[in-house]
Scaffold this motif. Structure first.
Motif, mmCIF file in Angstrom:
data_model
loop_
_atom_site.group_PDB
_atom_site.id
_atom_site.type_symbol
_atom_site.label_atom_id
_atom_site.label_comp_id
_atom_site.label_asym_id
_atom_site.label_seq_id
_atom_site.Cartn_x
_atom_site.Cartn_y
_atom_site.Cartn_z
ATOM 1 N N PRO A 217 41.241 52.055 -103.123
ATOM 2 C CA PRO A 217 40.529 50.886 -103.653
ATOM 3 C C PRO A 217 41.443 49.777 -104.166
ATOM 4 N N ARG A 218 42.732 50.070 -104.352
ATOM 5 C CA ARG A 218 43.646 49.070 -104.892
ATOM 6 C C ARG A 218 44.384 48.289 -103.807
ATOM 7 N N GLU A 219 44.058 48.566 -102.552
ATOM 8 C CA GLU A 219 44.632 47.831 -101.433
ATOM 9 C C GLU A 219 43.653 46.754 -100.979
ATOM 10 N N TYR A 220 44.155 45.540 -100.808
ATOM 11 C CA TYR A 220 43.272 44.419 -100.455
ATOM 12 C C TYR A 220 42.558 44.655 -99.134
ATOM 13 N N GLY A 221 43.241 45.253 -98.178
ATOM 14 C CA GLY A 221 42.619 45.498 -96.885
ATOM 15 C C GLY A 221 41.380 46.354 -96.968
#
Length: 484
Positions: A217-221
């Protein structure tokens, strides 16, 4: 006695001169422009023969019409800790804006009735440093309020085709095509302000929801894939159909991020529809590839897309292109809502509130991005995209958007050459998180003048909150109420 504003680089924006002039502007005690001096010789003659109460000489700084932002979220009453009238209008003034238009969402209550509009205006009075107008809200079940809202003075009506994020979901729900068609037909039947604009957040829910990778969840993609361009494309197709069925009504797409929508807009116009578009500084200046892990200050709807998408947006900014104007879509929230506080939820793109803090920085962000790309927007382009066209959209073009006799003396005074580094603590917004923190930007606002009054000066700070509530009575008459 009159006031006199001088500069060796004045951009009038009145169509008579596309370049910069060395001259002066005579302003009466009511804050109205009475005469433009178009040469140094005219200035010298005037000074020799006439005594002015005050003379403000800005030297080599550019003096141009005050900027106008038609796309701002002020969350007061109800969520002032997200953004209130005082903080938002200070940020606007520090960014060269003399007029902003508040969107109806996010406040409690949202502006979906005349009573709620009155709650907004009464809250604003006495707090605002620049002039503020209002969009009225179009939601399921309030068709009977639309004509009264227009009569009460909103600049136009605004709706969304997809439900907002929590906690606003239930307060300002989305409309569907049938509901929007009903509203347009009812307005036509009521003969309600034929030129009033319907502005739309243009994303349609996907037929099949995309389930994100909950493990990242902490990755923009992870977030980006949940809002693909097709959501905007489908919405633009829907609005194009409505615009062609109701050609006398302007339908305006707010904060367009996908370049794939732009040919659809141009095709609609060729078929006789009145469909207009704005985009935002963050779509022009930021790219998905640059968003760091946990960088939820970059999250917004529609999302910041890949770098390859930007070229279409920049091309569409040209005179006569699909994109008519630039608006900030300024929508900050508290650190908790933005998933910026310490704890397990920090940096969770799937839970964070979508919205960018950019109002104060819009001018330098756009100017810097243009310079870096070699697109070379001119001051005339900045005026068209961030002043003239927003004034036209909101029915303000009879009093704002140019330096000419009889117009409000609203000025943005800035240096296009100076640079600065963005420090969040220097922002005047209620919350400070911004994706531009640490960036080196070009374009420094030195002063902002509203009706002849210095509401902001770079080194002296702010004057009194003397902005006015703007209520649009019709396309021909704009009523202003002083904030006292």
């Amino acid at each position: 006695m009159n006031l006199l504003f001088l500069s060796r680089r004045i951009f009038l924006g009145d169509g008579s001169h596309n370049g910069l002039i060395h001259g002066g502007i005579i302003v009466d005690t009511e804050g109205i422009i009475r005469r433009v001096l178009r040469s140094a010789q005219e200035v010298n003659t005037y000074l020799y023969n006439t005594e002015s109460e005050s003379v403000y000489d800005f030297g080599d700084l550019v003096l141009m019409p005050g900027l106008i932002d038609p796309n701002v979220h002020i969350n007061e009453p109800g969520r002032r800790d997200w953004e209130g009238f005082a903080s938002a209008t200070k940020a606007a003034a520090a960014g060269g804006f003399t007029t902003i238009i508040d969107r109806p969402t996010n406040a409690q209550p949202p502006t979906v009735s005349v009573a709620h509009l009155k709650a907004k205006t009464s809250t604003a009075r006495g707090k605002i440093y620049v002039d503020v107008g209002f969009w009225g809200g179009l939601v399921p079940g309030n068709v009977d309020q639309l004509a009264p809202l227009l009569s009460a003075g909103v600049m136009g009506l605004q709706c969304t085709l997809c439900d907002p994020a929590a906690p606003v979901t239930q307060e300002f729900p989305a409309v569907n095509e049938a509901q929007l068609e009903e509203a347009l037909s009812q307005l036509d039947q009521d003969h309600a302000e034929g030129e009033a604009v319907i502005a739309v957040h243009a994303e349609l829910p996907l037929p099949t929801e995309i389930h994100p990778d909950e493990e990242a969840p902490r990755e923009y993609g992870t977030f980006l894939v949940t809002r693909p361009p097709q959501m905007e494309i489908s919405a633009t197709q829907l609005l194009g159909r409505l615009a062609c069925r109701h050609p006398r009504r302007c339908i305006h797409i707010l904060n367009c991020s996908s370049g794939e929508c732009l040919p659809l807009v141009e095709e609609c116009r060729r078929q006789g529809g009145n469909l207009t578009v704005d985009t935002c500084p963050h779509y022009l200046a930021l790219a998905a590839e640059e968003v760091p892990d946990c960088g939820t200050e970059f999250k917004t709807w529609p999302p910041i897309r890949e770098r390859r998408n930007q070229e279409q947006l920049w091309q569409a900014l040209r005179l006569g292109g699909a994109i008519r104007m630039i608006g900030s879509d300024h929508s900050p929230a508290t650190p908790g809502a933005r998933a910026l506080t310490c704890g397990r939820g920090r940096g969770n793109f799937l839970r964070a509130w979508p919205g960018i803090n950019s109002l104060q920085l819009s001018l330098p962000v756009v100017w810097t991005a243009s310079n870096r790309r070699g697109s070379n927007l001119t001051i005339a382009d900045i005026h068209r995209l961030m002043c003239q066209e927003p004034a036209n959209l909101c029915g303000l073009s009879a009093s704002k958007g140019r330096i000419a006799d009889g117009y409000d003396a609203d000025f943005c005074v800035w240096s296009p050459e100076e640079e600065f580094t963005v420090c969040p603590e220097q922002l005047y917004t209620a919350t400070k998180a911004t994706p531009y923190a640490g960036q080196r930007l070009r374009g420094v606002v030195h002063a902002t003048v509203v009706r002849g009054l210095h509401v902001y000066q770079q080194f002296e700070g702010f004057g009194q909150p003397l902005g006015k509530v703007l209520l649009r009575r019709s396309s021909r008459k704009l009523v202003k109420f002083v904030s006292m």
